[in-house]
Design a protein around this motif. Structure first.
Motif, PDB file in Angstrom:
ATOM      1  N   ILE A 120       0.842  -1.280  -0.139  1.00 30.02           N
ATOM      2  CA  ILE A 120       0.048   0.004  -0.134  1.00 30.02           C
ATOM      3  C   ILE A 120       0.852   1.127   0.129  1.00 30.02           C
ATOM      4  N   TRP A 121       0.622   2.390  -0.848  1.00 31.83           N
ATOM      5  CA  TRP A 121       1.330   3.326  -1.055  1.00 31.83           C
ATOM      6  C   TRP A 121       0.656   4.591  -0.487  1.00 31.83           C
ATOM      7  N   LYS A 122       1.259   5.677   0.130  1.00 35.37           N
ATOM      8  CA  LYS A 122       0.679   6.868   0.393  1.00 35.37           C
ATOM      9  C   LYS A 122       1.115   8.045  -0.476  1.00 35.37           C
ATOM     10  N   HIS A 123      -0.035   8.819  -0.836  1.00 35.09           N
ATOM     11  CA  HIS A 123      -0.002   9.935  -1.546  1.00 35.09           C
ATOM     12  C   HIS A 123      -0.171  11.327  -0.778  1.00 35.09           C
ATOM     13  N   GLN A 124       0.874  11.920  -0.272  1.00 36.30           N
ATOM     14  CA  GLN A 124       0.566  12.875   0.678  1.00 36.30           C
ATOM     15  C   GLN A 124       0.429  14.401  -0.061  1.00 36.30           C
ATOM     16  N   PHE A 125      -0.443  15.144   0.557  1.00 37.82           N
ATOM     17  CA  PHE A 125      -0.792  16.356  -0.248  1.00 37.82           C
ATOM     18  C   PHE A 125      -0.511  17.395   0.631  1.00 37.82           C
ATOM     19  N   PHE A 126       0.442  18.461   0.335  1.00 38.26           N
ATOM     20  CA  PHE A 126       0.969  19.277   1.379  1.00 38.26           C
ATOM     21  C   PHE A 126       0.259  20.810   1.218  1.00 38.26           C
ATOM     22  N   SER A 127       0.167  21.499   2.351  1.00 43.02           N
ATOM     23  CA  SER A 127      -0.507  22.654   2.282  1.00 43.02           C
ATOM     24  C   SER A 127       0.092  23.874   1.415  1.00 43.02           C
ATOM     25  N   ASP A 128       1.374  23.563   0.900  1.00 41.52           N
ATOM     26  CA  ASP A 128       1.900  24.636  -0.104  1.00 41.52           C
ATOM     27  C   ASP A 128       1.601  24.114  -1.071  1.00 41.52           C
ATOM     28  N   GLY A 129       0.583  23.166  -1.655  1.00 45.22           N
ATOM     29  CA  GLY A 129       0.279  22.700  -2.841  1.00 45.22           C
ATOM     30  C   GLY A 129       1.294  21.610  -3.486  1.00 45.22           C
ATOM     31  N   SER A 130       2.323  21.218  -2.801  1.00 48.16           N
ATOM     32  CA  SER A 130       2.906  20.097  -3.373  1.00 48.16           C
ATOM     33  C   SER A 130       2.451  18.973  -2.787  1.00 48.16           C
ATOM     34  N   ASP A 131       2.859  17.702  -3.488  1.00 48.66           N
ATOM     35  CA  ASP A 131       2.635  16.340  -3.022  1.00 48.66           C
ATOM     36  C   ASP A 131       4.030  15.599  -3.464  1.00 48.66           C
ATOM     37  N   GLU A 132       3.879  14.251  -2.623  1.00 51.74           N
ATOM     38  CA  GLU A 132       4.809  13.203  -2.676  1.00 51.74           C
ATOM     39  C   GLU A 132       4.087  11.736  -2.448  1.00 51.74           C
ATOM     40  N   TRP A 133       4.837  10.840  -2.934  1.00 55.74           N
ATOM     41  CA  TRP A 133       4.412   9.718  -2.881  1.00 55.74           C
ATOM     42  C   TRP A 133       5.302   8.949  -1.984  1.00 55.74           C
ATOM     43  N   VAL A 134       4.955   8.235  -0.884  1.00 56.51           N
ATOM     44  CA  VAL A 134       5.661   7.516   0.171  1.00 56.51           C
ATOM     45  C   VAL A 134       5.582   5.971   0.174  1.00 56.51           C
ATOM     46  N   ASN A 135       6.566   5.174   0.328  1.00 56.22           N
ATOM     47  CA  ASN A 135       6.653   3.853   0.213  1.00 56.22           C
ATOM     48  C   ASN A 135       6.377   3.272  -1.076  1.00 56.22           C
ATOM     49  N   CYS A 136       6.812   3.703  -2.331  1.00 55.84           N
ATOM     50  CA  CYS A 136       6.868   3.495  -3.476  1.00 55.84           C
ATOM     51  C   CYS A 136       8.281   3.070  -3.924  1.00 55.84           C
ATOM     52  N   PRO A 137       8.178   1.795  -4.521  1.00 54.83           N
ATOM     53  CA  PRO A 137       9.300   1.076  -5.096  1.00 54.83           C
ATOM     54  C   PRO A 137      10.111   1.708  -6.054  1.00 54.83           C
TER      55      PRO A 137
END
Length: 137
Positions: A120-137
């Motif tokens: 399972i992979w986490k896609h985080q959305f930040f307050s500054d408008g950016s985002d990132e994927w976590v735990n992705c191979p």
């Protein structure tokens, strides 16, 4: 007793504790991993979890591995997928055992194994408008 599921709807610690409770066990330990409002100094607004089609199979295998440990009575574990907001539970686990030491150890190991093995992979959305994927191979 072993219970595991991948859920689109909210998951609750109390439901998991009820699933593992039995008169023959002297300890129940539970854990809730909740969405927090920050990560590495950055403000988080929300996140989305996406799971591999085999995620439910893997989660069941992890739960069975923990249930097989000495002294462990029952295991219940769920992980959310989909859109979550701050404060939502993403991972809930509960373990019953003969004694507290076994319950604490088994619950900690359950959470660690889920984090290590579950696709399972986490896609985080930040307050500054950016985002990132976590735990992705």
């Amino acid at each position: 007793m072993i219970y595991s599921r991948i859920a689109l709807e909210p998951i609750l610690v109390s439901e998991h504790e009820i699933r593992v409770a039995a008169d023959r066990y002297g300890a129940i330990v539970s854990f809730a991993g909740v969405v927090r409002d920050h990560d590495h100094g950055r403000s988080v607004d929300r996140l989305t979890y996406e799971g591999h089609p085999d995620a439910e199979i893997v989660l069941a295998e992890v739960a069975a591995d923990i249930a097989a440990l000495d002294g462990v009575g029952a295991v219940a574990v769920s992980h959310r997928i989909g859109d979550l907001t701050i404060g939502d539970a993403a991972l809930v686990a509960a373990v019953s055992a003969d004694h507290r030491a076994a319950a604490f150890e088994a619950c900690a190991r359950l959470v660690d194994e889920v984090k290590a093995r579950l696709p399972i992979w986490k896609h985080q959305f930040f307050s500054d408008g950016s985002d990132e994927w976590v735990n992705c191979p």
